[in-house]
Scaffold this active site. Sequence first.
Site, mmCIF file in Angstrom:
data_model
loop_
_atom_site.group_PDB
_atom_site.id
_atom_site.type_symbol
_atom_site.label_atom_id
_atom_site.label_comp_id
_atom_site.label_asym_id
_atom_site.label_seq_id
_atom_site.Cartn_x
_atom_site.Cartn_y
_atom_site.Cartn_z
ATOM 1 N N ASP A 35 5.410 6.382 13.656
ATOM 2 C CA ASP A 35 5.697 5.760 12.348
ATOM 3 C C ASP A 35 5.282 4.291 12.284
ATOM 4 O O ASP A 35 5.900 3.516 11.552
ATOM 5 C CB ASP A 35 7.193 5.824 12.010
ATOM 6 C CG ASP A 35 7.669 7.196 11.565
ATOM 7 O OD1 ASP A 35 6.859 8.136 11.575
ATOM 8 O OD2 ASP A 35 8.856 7.321 11.216
ATOM 9 N N CYS A 70 4.949 13.205 10.973
ATOM 10 C CA CYS A 70 4.793 13.265 12.428
ATOM 11 C C CYS A 70 4.124 14.542 12.928
ATOM 12 O O CYS A 70 3.075 14.495 13.567
ATOM 13 C CB CYS A 70 6.156 13.114 13.101
ATOM 14 S SG CYS A 70 7.025 11.580 12.701
ATOM 15 N N ASN A 306 1.434 8.078 11.863
ATOM 16 C CA ASN A 306 1.389 7.852 10.410
ATOM 17 C C ASN A 306 1.860 6.435 10.131
ATOM 18 O O ASN A 306 2.347 5.742 11.028
ATOM 19 C CB ASN A 306 2.247 8.868 9.639
ATOM 20 C CG ASN A 306 3.652 9.040 10.183
ATOM 21 O OD1 ASN A 306 3.972 10.039 10.818
ATOM 22 N ND2 ASN A 306 4.511 8.050 9.959
#
Length: 530
Positions: A35, A70, A306
């Site tokens: 993330d 994810c 991401n």
Amino acid sequence: ALLRALPLAVLLLLSPARAARQARRPNVVLILTDDQDVCLGGMTPLKKTNALIAQMGITFVNAYVPSALCCPSRASILTGKYPHNHHVVNNTLEGNCSSKLWQKIQEPYTFPALLKAMCGYQTFFAGKYLNEYGAEDAGGVGHVPPGWSFWYALEKNSKYYNYTLSVNGKARRHGENYSVDYLTDVLANMSLDFLEYKSNFEPFFMMIATPAPHSPWTPAPQYTKSFQNVSAPRNSNFNIHGKNKHWLIRQAKTPMSNSSIQFLDDAYRKRWQTLLSVDDLIEKLVKKLEVNGELDNTYIFYTSDNGFHTGQFSLPIDKRQLYEFDIKVPLLVRGPGIKPNQTNKMLVANIDLGPTILDIAGYDLNKTQMDGMSLLPLLRGDKNVTWRSDFLVEYQGEGYNGSDPTCPGLGPGVTHCFPDCVCEDSYNNTYACVRTLSASWDLQYCEFDDREVFVEVYNLTADPHQINNIAKTIDQEILEKMNYRLMMLQSCSGATCRTPGVFDPGYRFDPRLMFSNHGLRARRFSAQFL
């Protein structure tokens, strides 16, 4: 502990002189954070990483993921495929995340499996694998995917304390003692142990997947006071109403409550704090490679699965949206033949990592079914490289059948809701986009699979923060071409995913091939693909 787990044969070390005599193929290290954004300052805390990787190699400033979540993104890294080809559509077992079907159909053909079986690499994994890894319905932590010589995988999703690792298929429980349990540091120590005791007969591949900066954002104790004056960036799309956007964005409360802003600022600060331990990991790893005399023959890749948002369009925190802040990621590479302190503006995606690493290992990419392209020509600085001008972004929304108890007024189908009834996902947050970056256009075209059949289009040259949806004002011919290109990419596989984009010289558009209902609406993720 790693030393005890290694077979005796692997511990037999060659003398440095004999090792040097061997014609060594390059080693590869892939560091994958969880993330970590790049659009909102996510790389800022990583001073050592910047010095040791970016300044010693190349930074790809237009690196993206085909799905901003994810498990689909990690599956794309491992397989080199778009989600519609590896069929992992979200973070659930039902969405094929580490399911038995994934294990049967996709895992045997991941790039680490090919590296080990076909290229003679010793392979090492440590950290978060896929969000549902370790689920009892999919073999538990006893399942070790093919392709890994050494396996130290986290059960389920990111944590920093109180977690279970699969140590070559056997469960090892960790508690909450910082000195022995803090996961980022545990991964660093396991990696150093591997580099100390591995075989010198074979080249190696390491994949180190940190929990940082994923929630619950638990920093190491020495970093809890860092960045006290830092808050989330107040850029032009922060805390504004997402007008002319998909309903899920329009439903966000604007302006956000003070409690939501305080929450996201605190999350932003803690995310940076957790990344300081990743920075330490990078420093230790590079130093160890240098001491071993292996740094000059090792490619090091640094990226994230991401991006992330903190307050953009009044969405407090999450990922999984189609906008730059969620789909764009850092990508830094250093290694043999890469000149220092370079920036590359080519459009690259995480489906390119597998082909790149196999190319480095000397594997014939024509033998794979991967959708991505090898970055090796770009890393070497080859001239006149023909490259893509677009790629596909696709996501299948998650939602619950029942209403969220805190937000019954929104009805069934939403999920990841905040106390003030702002929801970050829904069943019909299902979309596909063509992200184009050519000499003449910086464009994103997206279609939603919902009752509105909603379309979003952004000209990022004029509107880099994607505030103004120009779907109703852009030239109709461009819309038709982008719609057709989206249809093609959603059904592509392998080489057909690398055909010329709308603004490339070699592009061919035949309006007769258009569907009468404006697009390939049926080509969406559905149960038949799972």
